[in-house]
Design a protein around this motif. Structure first.
Motif, PDB file in Angstrom:
ATOM      1  N   THR A 122       1.211  -1.402  -0.137  1.00  0.00           N
ATOM      2  CA  THR A 122      -0.300  -0.222   0.071  1.00  0.00           C
ATOM      3  C   THR A 122       0.884   1.298  -0.306  1.00  0.00           C
ATOM      4  OG1 THR A 122      -1.654   1.211   1.142  1.00  0.00           O
ATOM      5  CG2 THR A 122      -0.060   0.089   2.931  1.00  0.00           C
ATOM      6  N   ASP A 151      -5.939   1.805  -2.466  1.00  0.00           N
ATOM      7  CA  ASP A 151      -6.007   0.760  -2.756  1.00  0.00           C
ATOM      8  C   ASP A 151      -5.187  -0.349  -2.064  1.00  0.00           C
ATOM      9  OD1 ASP A 151      -7.182   1.699  -4.327  1.00  0.00           O
ATOM     10  OD2 ASP A 151      -5.560   1.832  -5.870  1.00  0.00           O
ATOM     11  N   LEU A 162      -2.691  -3.923  -2.507  1.00  0.00           N
ATOM     12  CA  LEU A 162      -2.033  -4.359  -3.787  1.00  0.00           C
ATOM     13  C   LEU A 162      -1.546  -5.445  -3.261  1.00  0.00           C
ATOM     14  CD1 LEU A 162      -1.327  -4.043  -7.219  1.00  0.00           C
ATOM     15  CD2 LEU A 162       0.556  -3.496  -6.438  1.00  0.00           C
ATOM     16  N   GLU A 222      -0.248  -9.300  -4.888  1.00  0.00           N
ATOM     17  CA  GLU A 222       0.299 -10.183  -5.864  1.00  0.00           C
ATOM     18  C   GLU A 222       0.461 -11.781  -5.351  1.00  0.00           C
ATOM     19  OE1 GLU A 222       5.030 -10.322  -7.891  1.00  0.00           O
ATOM     20  OE2 GLU A 222       4.443  -8.524  -6.156  1.00  0.00           O
ATOM     21  N   TYR A 254     -10.244  -5.027  -8.437  1.00  0.00           N
ATOM     22  CA  TYR A 254      -9.517  -4.941 -10.190  1.00  0.00           C
ATOM     23  C   TYR A 254      -8.796  -5.755 -10.217  1.00  0.00           C
ATOM     24  CZ  TYR A 254     -11.184  -0.253  -9.847  1.00  0.00           C
ATOM     25  OH  TYR A 254     -12.408   1.155  -9.828  1.00  0.00           O
ATOM     26  N   GLY A 263       0.097  -5.757 -13.790  1.00  0.00           N
ATOM     27  CA  GLY A 263       0.107  -5.136 -12.830  1.00  0.00           C
ATOM     28  C   GLY A 263      -0.051  -3.013 -13.638  1.00  0.00           C
ATOM     29  N   TRP A 312      -5.665  -2.366 -16.052  1.00  0.00           N
ATOM     30  CA  TRP A 312      -6.412  -2.955 -15.091  1.00  0.00           C
ATOM     31  C   TRP A 312      -7.531  -3.218 -15.298  1.00  0.00           C
ATOM     32  CZ3 TRP A 312      -4.602  -4.943 -10.462  1.00  0.00           C
ATOM     33  CH2 TRP A 312      -3.549  -4.372  -9.570  1.00  0.00           C
ATOM     34  N   TYR A 341      -2.762 -10.161 -10.087  1.00  0.00           N
ATOM     35  CA  TYR A 341      -2.206  -9.464  -9.636  1.00  0.00           C
ATOM     36  C   TYR A 341      -3.647  -8.738  -9.658  1.00  0.00           C
ATOM     37  CZ  TYR A 341       2.190  -8.231 -11.515  1.00  0.00           C
ATOM     38  OH  TYR A 341       3.904  -8.630 -11.008  1.00  0.00           O
ATOM     39  N   LYS A 364      -6.159  -5.969  -6.804  1.00  0.00           N
ATOM     40  CA  LYS A 364      -6.845  -4.072  -6.268  1.00  0.00           C
ATOM     41  C   LYS A 364      -7.809  -4.130  -5.692  1.00  0.00           C
ATOM     42  CE  LYS A 364      -5.081  -0.909  -8.924  1.00  0.00           C
ATOM     43  NZ  LYS A 364      -5.434   0.363  -9.721  1.00  0.00           N
ATOM     44  N   ARG A 371      -9.607  -1.774  -3.462  1.00  0.00           N
ATOM     45  CA  ARG A 371     -10.294  -0.574  -3.152  1.00  0.00           C
ATOM     46  C   ARG A 371     -11.414  -0.496  -1.869  1.00  0.00           C
ATOM     47  NH1 ARG A 371      -9.934   3.298  -8.641  1.00  0.00           N
ATOM     48  NH2 ARG A 371      -7.861   2.584  -8.660  1.00  0.00           N
TER      49      ARG A 371
END
Length: 244
Positions: free
Chosen positions: A33, A66, A68, A70, A97, A102, A105, A136, A138, A140
């Motif tokens: 983040t 967000d 993130l 991985e 997303y 990466g 999106w 990846y 995301k 939010r």
């Protein structure tokens, strides 16, 4: 702690949605983040497998914040499962997303509220509209419905959860096989040109113009009178001589 499969479906498009089959969980390599987590509630706590630790990040913007995610490899992902902090009292306003690289999106779950769970630290599942091949994700978060403002963090909502998991699909989309392009054989048919037909033209014989007899010459009337007078005179003379 038992897991409650509470469905929180965010429909990407209007209409009937088929829930992807949940088969397992993808291994998460790391969370990250841009914001500084609350002291003692670090971002990595969200994937340490320990429900006694949690991560908390404050949100300073209405645009959301967000997290993130991985994965350790490309997977067909069908949703996320989160043990939210105070999940029995809060519905978190989230959007998800996914991406293969990466950078580009795709929205997998539009902004909506997660379901609350019956028991603290239970997991709430959020399924996507379909399965996506991604490495990846995301998450939010825009805030939550209750306790959005924390003591000492006025006007700042928070992302806070005990543990996060990424769900995978046991029936990934079938690969689309493109049939080889078939070119139809074209046979050239020779074109035969019909011989030109020339009509024989027979010249009609030339007919001689009919001979029209010449019209009698036109005699002048004065000449005729003179001739008639001379003949009459001669006849009179001959008559007198014969009488004598």
């Amino acid at each position: 702690m038992k897991r409650i499969l509470t469905l929180a479906v965010c429909v990407l498009f209007a209409g009937v949605m088929t829930i992807p089959a949940w088969a397992g969980e993808a291994a998460i390599q790391k969370l990250s983040t841009d914001y500084t987590p609350k002291s003692g509630q670090e971002i990595e706590n969200g994937i340490d497998g320990d429900l006694s630790t949690r991560t908390t990040v404050y949100i300073a913007s209405d645009a959301g914040h967000d997290i993130l995610v991985e994965l350790d490899q490309m997977s067909y992902v069908s949703g996320i499962s989160v043990a939210w902090y105070k999940g029995t009292k809060r519905s978190n306003d989230v959007e998800v997303y996914v991406s293969a690289d990466g950078n580009t999106w795709v929205t997998a779950a539009v902004r909506c509220g997660t379901d609350m769970v019956e028991t603290d630290k239970d997991f709430a599942d959020l399924f996507f509209d379909k399965s996506y091949e991604a490495k990846y994700l995301k998450l939010r978060v825009f805030g939550n419905t209750t306790d959005g403002v924390y003591a000492g963090a006025a006007d700042k909502a928070a992302i806070s959860f005990w543990e996060m998991k990424v769900l995978t699909d046991d029936n990934p989309p079938a690969a689309v096989t493109t049939a080889p392009e078939t070119t139809a054989a074209v046979t050239t048919v020779p074109v035969t040109t019909a011989p030109e037909i020339t009509a024989a033209v027979t010249a009609a014989p030339t007919l001689a113009e009919p001979v029209v007899p010449a019209s009698p010459a036109t005699v002048d009337s004065a000449v005729l009178l003179s001739v008639a007078t001379a003949v009459s005179t001669a006849a009179a003379v001959i008559f007198r001589k014969n009488k004598a």
